[in-house]
Design an enzyme around this catalytic site. Structure first.
Site, PDB file in Angstrom:
ATOM      1  N   TYR B 156     -12.518  17.682  -0.995  1.00  3.51           N
ATOM      2  CA  TYR B 156     -12.704  17.002   0.300  1.00  3.51           C
ATOM      3  C   TYR B 156     -11.359  16.735   0.986  1.00  3.51           C
ATOM      4  O   TYR B 156     -11.202  16.974   2.189  1.00  3.51           O
ATOM      5  CB  TYR B 156     -13.447  15.685   0.042  1.00  3.51           C
ATOM      6  CG  TYR B 156     -13.859  14.908   1.271  1.00  3.51           C
ATOM      7  CD1 TYR B 156     -14.873  15.377   2.122  1.00  3.51           C
ATOM      8  CD2 TYR B 156     -13.269  13.679   1.572  1.00  3.51           C
ATOM      9  CE1 TYR B 156     -15.269  14.644   3.224  1.00  3.51           C
ATOM     10  CE2 TYR B 156     -13.667  12.940   2.672  1.00  3.51           C
ATOM     11  CZ  TYR B 156     -14.664  13.428   3.494  1.00  3.51           C
ATOM     12  OH  TYR B 156     -15.051  12.696   4.588  1.00  3.51           O
ATOM     13  N   LYS B 160     -10.041  18.237   4.546  1.00  2.50           N
ATOM     14  CA  LYS B 160      -9.675  17.363   5.667  1.00  2.50           C
ATOM     15  C   LYS B 160      -8.218  17.558   6.074  1.00  2.50           C
ATOM     16  O   LYS B 160      -7.885  17.495   7.265  1.00  2.50           O
ATOM     17  CB  LYS B 160      -9.946  15.903   5.297  1.00  2.50           C
ATOM     18  CG  LYS B 160     -11.441  15.589   5.106  1.00  2.50           C
ATOM     19  CD  LYS B 160     -12.276  15.963   6.324  1.00  2.50           C
ATOM     20  CE  LYS B 160     -13.699  15.422   6.253  1.00  2.50           C
ATOM     21  NZ  LYS B 160     -14.488  15.817   7.447  1.00  2.50           N
TER      22      LYS B 160
END
Lengths: 79, 249
Positions: B156, B160
Site C-alpha cells: 500500500y 501511494k
C-alpha cells in the site's frame, strides 16, 4: 492534393490554430508552426483517430513535417 | 470562493467514507458529480443522500481491477453527465496488509493494480480531453504512509508513494495546458478502513497526532475541494498533507 493531405492539413490548422497558408508540406510542426512536444503527441493521436491507423512511437518520432505525416498515413492506407 | 458551478467531477471509490464525503462536498460547491465504485446499491444510496432530487448526481459503477473498466469509466462518466470531465478525483483504493516476509505476490499485485495502475489509466483517459480543452483538475488521494512508510503495508505504501511520483510527472506534462495534478495525503481518518484497528493501536496513533483527534472524511473533502477550485490554479505537483500534524514532511 489528395484527400488524406487535405484532412491532415485541416487537423493541423484546427489543432495548432495556425493559418492554412502556413501549413505547407515542408512546414515543420515545431520549427514553423509553433508546436511544442505535447502538441506533436496530440497531433499524432488526432491522426490516429481521424484515419483509423496506429502510429507506433518510433514512427511518430520521425513525423516532423506536414509531409511526413501525409506520407506515413498514405503508406499505411495503401498497405 | 471555491465554487464549482458547471463543473463535471468524477469521484472513484465514492461508496467509501472519504469518497462519499468528497462527492458530497464537490456537489455542495455546485459541481455535477459522477460517483463510481464497485457497489452499485451503496453508490445509489450515497447519490440519493447527496441529491435527493437526483440533480447533478450520477452513478457509474466500475471494477477498477479490470484495466478495460478504468479506460471506459471516463467515457461513461462523460456520457452520464452529458459534458466533458473537468475534475477527476482518484480516491478508490484498497489494502491487503501483512508483513513483507509473509506477503503474497497476489496481495502485492492487487494493491498495485487498483491503487496505482487504475489511477494512472484514469489520469491518462481524462488527460486526453483536458489537454485538448486546456483546462482540468486531477486530485489523487494517496496516504501518509506513502511518505512515512508503515510496517505491514509495503504494498500500500509503495502504491501511494508511486501515486505521488506519478502525479508530479503528470503535473509537468500537463502544466503547459493549464491542467493541474495534485495529491491529498490523508493521515488517520475514521472510516471502515481504519475501524478494523485494535483499540491499543488506535490510542498509540492518536498520541502521535498534535491536533489530538482522528480525521473525519470531511477534513479530506475540504482539501480536495480547494485543489480542484479555480482559485488553486497555480498549484500543481504538490502533495497536501491532511493528517492533524501526524507527519510534517
Amino acid at each position: 492534393m489528395s484527400e488524406i493531405a487535405d484532412k491532415v492539413k485541416k487537423i493541423v490548422v484546427e489543432h495548432l490554430g495556425v493559418e492554412e497558408s502556413k501549413v505547407t508540406p515542408e512546414a515543420s510542426f515545431i520549427d514553423d508552426l509553433g508546436a511544442d512536444s505535447l502538441d506533436t503527441v496530440e497531433l499524432v493521436m488526432a491522426f490516429e483517430e481521424a484515419f483509423s491507423v496506429e502510429i507506433p512511437e518510433d514512427a511518430a518520432e520521425k513525423i516532423a513535417t506536414v509531409k511526413d505525416a501525409i506520407d506515413y498515413i498514405e503508406k499505411q492506407k495503401a498497405a | 470562493m471555491f465554487r464549482l458551478d458547471g463543473k463535471i467531477a468524477l469521484v472513484t471509490g465514492a461508496s467509501g467514507g472519504i469518497g462519499a464525503a468528497i462527492a458530497r462536498t464537490l456537489h455542495g460547491q455546485g459541481a455535477t458529480v459522477i460517483l463510481s465504485g464497485t457497489r452499485q446499491a451503496v453508490l445509489d444510496s450515497v447519490a440519493a443522500q447527496i441529491a435527493p432530487d437526483g440533480a447533478r448526481a450520477h452513478v457509474c459503477p466500475a471494477d477498477l481491477s479490470d484495466p478495460a473498466a478504468a479506460d471506459a469509466l471516463v467515457a461513461a462518466a462523460e456520457a452520464a453527465a452529458g459534458a466533458p470531465l473537468d475534475i477527476l478525483v482518484n480516491n478508490a483504493g484498497l489494502t491487503r496488509d501483512g508483513l513483507a516476509i509473509r506477503m503474497k505476490d497476489e496481495d502485492w499485485n492487487r494493491v498495485m493494480e487498483v491503487d496505482l495502475a487504475a489511477p494512472f489509466r484514469l489520469c491518462r483517459a481524462a488527460l486526453k480531453g483536458m489537454l485538448r480543452r486546456r483546462a482540468g483538475r486531477i486530485v489523487s488521494i494517496a496516504s501518509i504512509v506513502g511518505i512515512t512508510g508503515n510496517a505491514g503495508q509495503a504494498n500500500y505504501s509503495a502504491a501511494k508513494a508511486g501515486m505521488i511520483g506519478m502525479s508530479k510527472s503528470l503535473a509537468q506534462e500537463a502544466g503547459a495546458r493549464g491542467v493541474t495534478v495534485n495529491v491529498v495525503a490523508p493521515g488517520f481518518v475514521q472510516t471502515a478502513m481504519t475501524d478494523v484497528l485494535a483499540e491499543a493501536q488506535r490510542e498509540k496513533l492518536l498520541a502521535g497526532i498534535p491536533l489530538g483527534r482522528m480525521g473525519q472524511p470531511d477534513d479530506i473533502a475540504a482539501a480536495v475541494a480547494y485543489l480542484v477550485s479555480n482559485e488553486a490554479g497555480w498549484i500543481t505537483g504538490t502533495t497536501l498533507n491532511v493528517n492533524g500534524g501526524m507527519a510534517m514532511p
